[in-house]
Enzyme design. Structure first.
Site, short mmCIF file in Angstrom:
data_model
loop_
_atom_site.label_atom_id
_atom_site.label_comp_id
_atom_site.label_asym_id
_atom_site.label_seq_id
_atom_site.Cartn_x
_atom_site.Cartn_y
_atom_site.Cartn_z
N GLY A 62 0.88 -1.26 0.03
CA GLY A 62 -0.06 0.06 0.09
C GLY A 62 0.87 1.18 0.13
O GLY A 62 1.80 1.28 0.69
N LEU A 113 -6.86 11.04 8.06
CA LEU A 113 -5.53 11.31 7.56
C LEU A 113 -4.38 11.35 8.49
O LEU A 113 -3.33 10.85 8.42
CB LEU A 113 -5.61 12.67 6.95
CG LEU A 113 -6.74 12.79 5.60
CD1 LEU A 113 -6.72 14.31 5.06
CD2 LEU A 113 -6.26 11.70 4.45
N ARG A 119 -20.64 12.53 12.01
CA ARG A 119 -21.31 11.79 10.87
C ARG A 119 -22.51 11.07 10.91
O ARG A 119 -23.36 10.82 10.31
CB ARG A 119 -20.00 11.38 10.00
CG ARG A 119 -19.19 12.25 9.69
CD ARG A 119 -17.80 11.56 8.95
NE ARG A 119 -17.00 12.59 8.38
CZ ARG A 119 -16.11 12.55 7.67
NH1 ARG A 119 -15.37 11.25 7.75
NH2 ARG A 119 -15.19 13.26 7.32
C1 FAD Z 1 -13.64 10.97 -0.76
C2 FAD Z 1 -12.99 10.79 0.22
C3 FAD Z 1 -12.62 11.87 1.00
C4 FAD Z 1 -11.96 11.59 2.36
N1 FAD Z 1 -11.63 12.88 2.96
C5 FAD Z 1 -10.98 12.74 4.23
C6 FAD Z 1 -10.65 13.85 5.20
O1 FAD Z 1 -10.80 15.06 4.33
N2 FAD Z 1 -10.05 13.88 5.95
C7 FAD Z 1 -9.67 12.53 6.57
O2 FAD Z 1 -9.00 12.23 7.74
N3 FAD Z 1 -9.79 11.54 6.00
C8 FAD Z 1 -10.83 11.57 4.77
N4 FAD Z 1 -10.76 10.43 3.96
C9 FAD Z 1 -10.65 9.12 4.61
C10 FAD Z 1 -9.12 8.87 4.29
O3 FAD Z 1 -8.80 9.46 2.89
C11 FAD Z 1 -8.59 7.42 4.10
O4 FAD Z 1 -9.21 6.77 5.29
C12 FAD Z 1 -7.33 7.33 4.07
O5 FAD Z 1 -6.67 7.95 3.07
C13 FAD Z 1 -6.72 5.97 3.73
O6 FAD Z 1 -5.27 5.72 3.89
P1 FAD Z 1 -4.48 4.50 3.85
O7 FAD Z 1 -3.13 4.99 3.67
O8 FAD Z 1 -4.69 3.61 4.94
O9 FAD Z 1 -4.95 3.68 2.61
P2 FAD Z 1 -5.26 3.94 0.72
O10 FAD Z 1 -5.21 5.59 0.82
O11 FAD Z 1 -6.68 3.60 0.37
O12 FAD Z 1 -4.32 3.14 0.32
C14 FAD Z 1 -4.28 1.86 0.07
C15 FAD Z 1 -3.08 1.15 -0.67
O13 FAD Z 1 -2.88 -0.18 -0.76
C16 FAD Z 1 -2.80 -0.52 -2.03
N5 FAD Z 1 -3.58 -1.96 -1.97
C17 FAD Z 1 -4.94 -1.87 -1.32
N6 FAD Z 1 -5.31 -3.26 -1.87
C18 FAD Z 1 -4.04 -3.89 -2.13
C19 FAD Z 1 -3.95 -5.28 -2.76
N7 FAD Z 1 -4.77 -6.25 -2.55
N8 FAD Z 1 -2.54 -5.40 -3.45
C20 FAD Z 1 -1.77 -4.39 -3.44
N9 FAD Z 1 -2.12 -3.19 -3.06
C21 FAD Z 1 -3.06 -2.87 -2.53
C22 FAD Z 1 -3.21 0.45 -2.99
O14 FAD Z 1 -2.78 0.45 -4.17
C23 FAD Z 1 -3.00 1.77 -2.30
O15 FAD Z 1 -1.73 2.12 -2.59
C24 FAD Z 1 -11.74 10.43 2.72
C25 FAD Z 1 -11.89 9.42 2.02
C26 FAD Z 1 -12.57 9.52 1.06
C27 FAD Z 1 -13.17 8.29 0.24
#
Ligand code: FAD
Ligand code: SF4
Ligand code: FES
Lengths: 646, 246
Positions: free
Chosen positions: A41, A449, A338
């Site tokens: 990820g 975030l 929310r």
């Molecule tokens: C539209 C939207 C707006 C948002 N706004 C906010 C905000 O303003 N403030 C806030 O705090 N949060 C916000 N959130 C929530 C927040 O964006 C997410 O919870 C957070 O970015 C998740 O980050 P992460 O690094 O955990 O995963 P992600 O950013 O989802 O990254 C997942 C990674 O894993 C990889 N991956 C996934 N599955 C596999 C697999 N099977 N094999 C290989 N690679 C894989 C993907 O390629 C990616 O690189 C928002 C969410 C959305 C949908």
């Protein structure tokens, strides 16, 4: 029953993390080079972790399914990121951020983790500014803030409506810098297919190269999952098209416990569903609730006329508008958390006051804000969101109120982790949205975030060393070991089975149906009978899926339909666990609302005596029910109360 | 709405590609362009055919994954948006729509409408960041930044790395993309520290990867979904000049 050891350090809450860091084991610089760490990820959590671990000198391999790490789903976050800086001098503090997060999570999160999150929140902002993240500023040159739901202070930092993008570009830049230096190797367009466990420890992964279709084996002394949330089990959500549960699900099947799967967040301000061809839902950032007022018509006749197109929102005079959040929750008004805002919208629509062609929408109105502040100010604050809305809906929100409705957005549940962010499989870590740890039963806006970057920059790079310090004597393993071979063979078998179904229908047919079942039965409000029916329906659709889909092409080439089938097959299993967890939790807490458990005023009713625990599910095999383990939650630094925003 | 679609099909990087024509009917004007392609793909699968491969992920104009060249324009006819944000109401009922991948030497075609934009990551690796490690940084408010500069930096940083600028340019120049990154950092005091090394390294990498020269035609600016301005290229040129004379 297994006892879950959360490994929370001793001592007063404000000193736990400092004490931990002072006493944990560390790996010496010359040994770091000998240790391989796999990070799956490249979102905020994965990119920040991989970059930081690379900087420390570990040998890191990072994986993502997109073409570039910069495209991870985190890029889409709009509104902002919280921190307890108290730059606004409005009474914020680490304790208050901790308190708001625990309360916002409806007292279903682990105190020590949340406190640490609040503690490191300030470092995140410092780090991002040093990386060049162009946060919004005042004319004097200092950083500015906005408010988000569930807080009485202004603690949210933002970069226009593209905060996630800017934070991710910061982390991506740090990651690319390490890739250039050779400490991190990137494997893009790879899908994780299985976790490899050797002698009870996570030692590698099997991935599919999405371009060639070939399976690959990768070894790591430790494996870190940063693969995001599972909101796409509902088919329609605000998540990116490729967001999936597969990596977490493979870990679950290899022995990692899955915690609180029923806790999903439904975001109150999304563009309403408009057709069955729709592929995803678009969020309108919560920050809009700073200046927008939510309402529906006070009279049912008016609502009906609006639905038929006989009346327009602007035809309704102020006295005939019901600003229901301000009415029900005078203290927080439009800025309630929310889950509360979403349920209130559903309540009004179910009662017949909804607007839009389907009746499943409410207004979000900027008229007063534009009058008060001027169009320029509103445009500067939300310009890109207004533009986005206009492009999708073909309607100008400066002139007519937006129409919004709740949609699936985020998943609080996820892999169970201890204080060190290690899952129940030694050497397997979970960071960011994929873990369950910090948000309890409901996450506050702008805190995902914060958590992703806290985990990746400031927590995991420490805690993982406490484990790796004992692994310095373990040489790199050959991927010819039977454990790797077997794992690859199992993947090969599963994929061949999918290819071999040779039915006639596209996967979307079943995926959409799963989405409907989940939304209707395991969605915004749940009840025992509905959940039981839901489980039956999930099983039926799973069976149909495994008999009737058709995947074109072959295994050994780029095959987008196979990728989708692979993910949907896992969603079809996860769905049942979610329903089971929701059935088990006979209370309402945060995003989990059971109709049987509500107050007279329709507010969520917790049952602290029986359900103040984390439900961690253990996989027991394909035909056996999973086993429930409970991690009791203790609140020593916060008085548990009924959550009230009135 | 009904459409005739002329779509580029190519099995893999080395295979020879060709256009295929498909008919699609009953599309809602409110469907997005990519949803229209989803419908086509589901139809192809149900008929026993092979779906058209194309990239997309966020479907809200921010990840930069989608990359279609529609009727001779990257991201299609509407201005200031990506193809995933475009709706079918932008087209005429019965219209013939030609859909191609980005065509530029540094972006080889992977399959059908998917291309490899790894070259962009390589340019960033050359210097598209500020060299700070995690931890040990000053307080976020320690260095005030002029709001005007912070805003301009944000304008430039809004680039989504989609590559439309390259696809639009007859020379396949990556100047708009590189200038967005250079401008973003140059406008901030934190980024000024390495400004010279950054601009030199990124431009050298861009040349090495086979992107063409900028001849100031402005096609990139006209097609950029994030409306990244040509003034960024001017800023890059100034920085590049400064880096070489001093
Ligand atoms: C539209 C939207 C707006 C948002 N706004 C906010 C905000 O303003 N403030 C806030 O705090 N949060 C916000 N959130 C929530 C927040 O964006 C997410 O919870 C957070 O970015 C998740 O980050 P992460 O690094 O955990 O995963 P992600 O950013 O989802 O990254 C997942 C990674 O894993 C990889 N991956 C996934 N599955 C596999 C697999 N099977 N094999 C290989 N690679 C894989 C993907 O390629 C990616 O690189 C928002 C969410 C959305 C949908
Ligand atoms: S400059 Fe514009 S067109 Fe070029 S990559 Fe960035 S966003 Fe895309
Ligand atoms: S799919 Fe993300 S920008 Fe189009």
């Amino acid at each position: 029953m297994v006892t879950l050891n959360s490994k929370v350090p001793e001592g007063p809450i404000a000193e736990k993390w400092t004490n931990y860091k002072a006493h944990q084991k560390l790996v010496s610089p010359n040994n770091k080079r000998k240790l391989d760490i796999i990070v799956v990820g490249t979102g905020l959590a994965g990119a920040s972790a991989a970059a930081s671990l690379g900087e420390l000198g570990f040998n890191v391999k990072i994986f993502c399914y997109q073409d570039s790490p910069r495209r991870a789903h985190s890029i889409a976050a709009q509104g902002g990121i919280n921190a307890a800086k108290n730059y606004q001098n409005d009474g914020d503090s680490i304790y208050r951020l901790f308190y708001d997060t625990v309360k916002g999570g409806d007292y279903r999160s682990r105190e020590a983790n949340v406190y640490r999150l609040a503690e490191v929140s300030n470092n995140i902002i410092d780090q991002c500014v040093a990386q060049g993240v162009p946060f919004a500023r005042e004319y004097g040159g200092l950083l500015t803030n906005r408010s988000f739901g569930g807080a009485l202070v202004s603690r949210t930092f933002y970069a226009r409506g593209q905060t996630g993008q800017q934070l991710l570009l910061g982390a991506y830049g740090a990651l690319e810098r390490q890739i250039a230096k050779g400490t991190v190797t990137l494997y893009n367009r790879r899908e994780m297919e299985d976790l490899v466990v050797v002698d009870g420890k996570a030692r590698g992964i099997i991935v599919r190269n999405l371009i060639t279709g070939k399976l690959e084996r990768h070894f790591g002394h430790a494996v870190v999952l940063a693969t995001g949330g599972y909101g796409n089990v509902y088919f329609l959500s605000t998540n990116a098209m490729g967001s999936n549960v597969s990596a977490a699900w493979q870990a679950y099947k290899k022995g990692a416990y899955f915690a609180n799967p029923a806790y999903v967040q439904i975001h109150p301000t999304c563009i309403p569903v408009h057709g069955d061809y729709q592929s995803k839902l678009t969020l309108m950032s919560e920050s809009l609730r700073n200046d927008g007022r939510i309402w529906v018509p006070r009279k049912k006749e008016d609502a009906e006329k609006i639905r038929k197109g006989e009346l327009k929102a602007n035809d309704i005079p102020d006295e005939d508008r019901d600003y229901y959040l301000e009415r029900r929750y005078p203290a927080f008004g439009n800025l309630v958390p929310r889950d509360v805002a979403s349920r209130a919208a559903k309540e009004r629509c179910d009662a017949g006051y909804g607007v839009g062609p389907t009746g499943l929408a409410v207004f979000l109105d900027f008229k007063d804000a534009i009058e008060r502040l001027g169009k320029d100010v509103i445009e500067a604050r939300y310009g890109n969101l207004f533009q986005m809305y206009e492009k999708i809906v073909d309607d100008n929100p400066y002139e007519t109120p937006m129409m919004i409705y709740p949609a699936i957005h985020y998943t609080m549940g996820g892999l169970w982790v201890d204080y060190e962010l290690m899952t129940s499989i030694p050497g397997l870590y979970a960071i960011g949205e994929v873990n369950f740890s910090d948000h309890g039963a409901n996450r506050l806006g702008a805190s995902a975030l914060m958590q992703g970057l806290a985990d990746g920059y400031f927590v995991l790079p420490y805690t993982i060393q406490n484990y790796l310090a004992d692994e310095i004597g373990t040489p790199r393993m050959s991927t010819d070991l039977p454990e790797f071979r077997e794992a690859e063979e199992n993947v090969q078998e599963r994929l061949s089975k999918l290819m071999g179904i040779k039915g006639q229908h596209a996967i979307d047919k079943y995926y959409k149906e799963l989405g409907h079942i989940m939304w209707d039965h395991v969605g915004m409000s749940r009840n025992e009978q509905g959940l039981k029916e839901g489980i039956e329906m999930i099983r039926r659709i799973r069976d149909e899926f495994w008999h009737k889909i058709r995947i074109p092409l072959t295994l050994n080439e780029l095959n987008t339909e196979l990728e989708k089938a692979d993910r949907v097959a896992d969603f079809l299993e996860l769905a049942e666990l979610m329903a089971l967890d929701a059935l088990n939790r006979k209370e309402s807490a945060g995003g989990h609302y059971r109709e049987e458990y509500q107050t007279e005023e329709g507010e969520a009713l917790r049952n602290d005596d029986e359900y103040m625990y984390v439900a961690a599910w253990e996989y027991k095999g394909p035909d056996k029910p999973p086993e429930l383990h409970k991690e009791p939650l203790k609140f020593e630094y916060i008085k548990v109360q009924t959550r009230s925003y009135k | 709405m009904d459409f005739k679609l002329k779509i580029w099909r190519q099995k893999n990087t080395t295979a020879k590609g060709r256009f295929e024509t498909y008919n699609i009917s009953g599309i809602s004007p409110d469907a997005s362009f990519l949803e229209m392609l989803d419908i086509l793909n589901d139809q192809l699968i149900e008929e026993g055919g092979d779906p058209v491969a194309f990239d997309s992920d966020c479907r809200e104009g921010i990840c930069g994954m989608c990359s279609l060249y529609i009727n001779g324009r990257p991201h299609g006819p509407d201005h200031g948006i990506t193809v995933c944000q475009m709706h079918m109401r932008n087209f005429k009922d019965g219209e013939m729509i030609t859909i191609e991948p980005w065509r530029a030497k540094p972006f080889p075609i992977i399959k059908d409408l998917m291309v490899d934009r790894g070259a962009f990551d390589k340019i960033i690796q050359a210097g598209g960041y500020i060299s700070v490690n995690t931890g040990g940084v000053p307080d976020a408010n320690a260095i005030p930044i002029r709001k005007e500069n912070a805003d301009l930096a944000m304008d430039a940083a809004a680039c989504i790395g989609c590559g439309a600028c390259v696809a639009a340019c007859k020379n396949a120049s990556a100047m708009l993309f590189v200038s967005a990154s250079v401008s973003h950092f140059t406008l901030l005091p934190q980024g000024r520290v390495e400004a010279k090394e950054r601009v030199k390294a990124m431009v050298a990498k861009m040349d090495e990867l086979g992107f063409g020269n900028c001849s100031n035609t402005g096609a990139c600016e006209a097609e950029c979904p994030k409306e990244i301005k040509l003034t960024n290229i001017a800023r890059l040129n100034r920085e590049f000049y400064k880096a070489h004379v001093s």
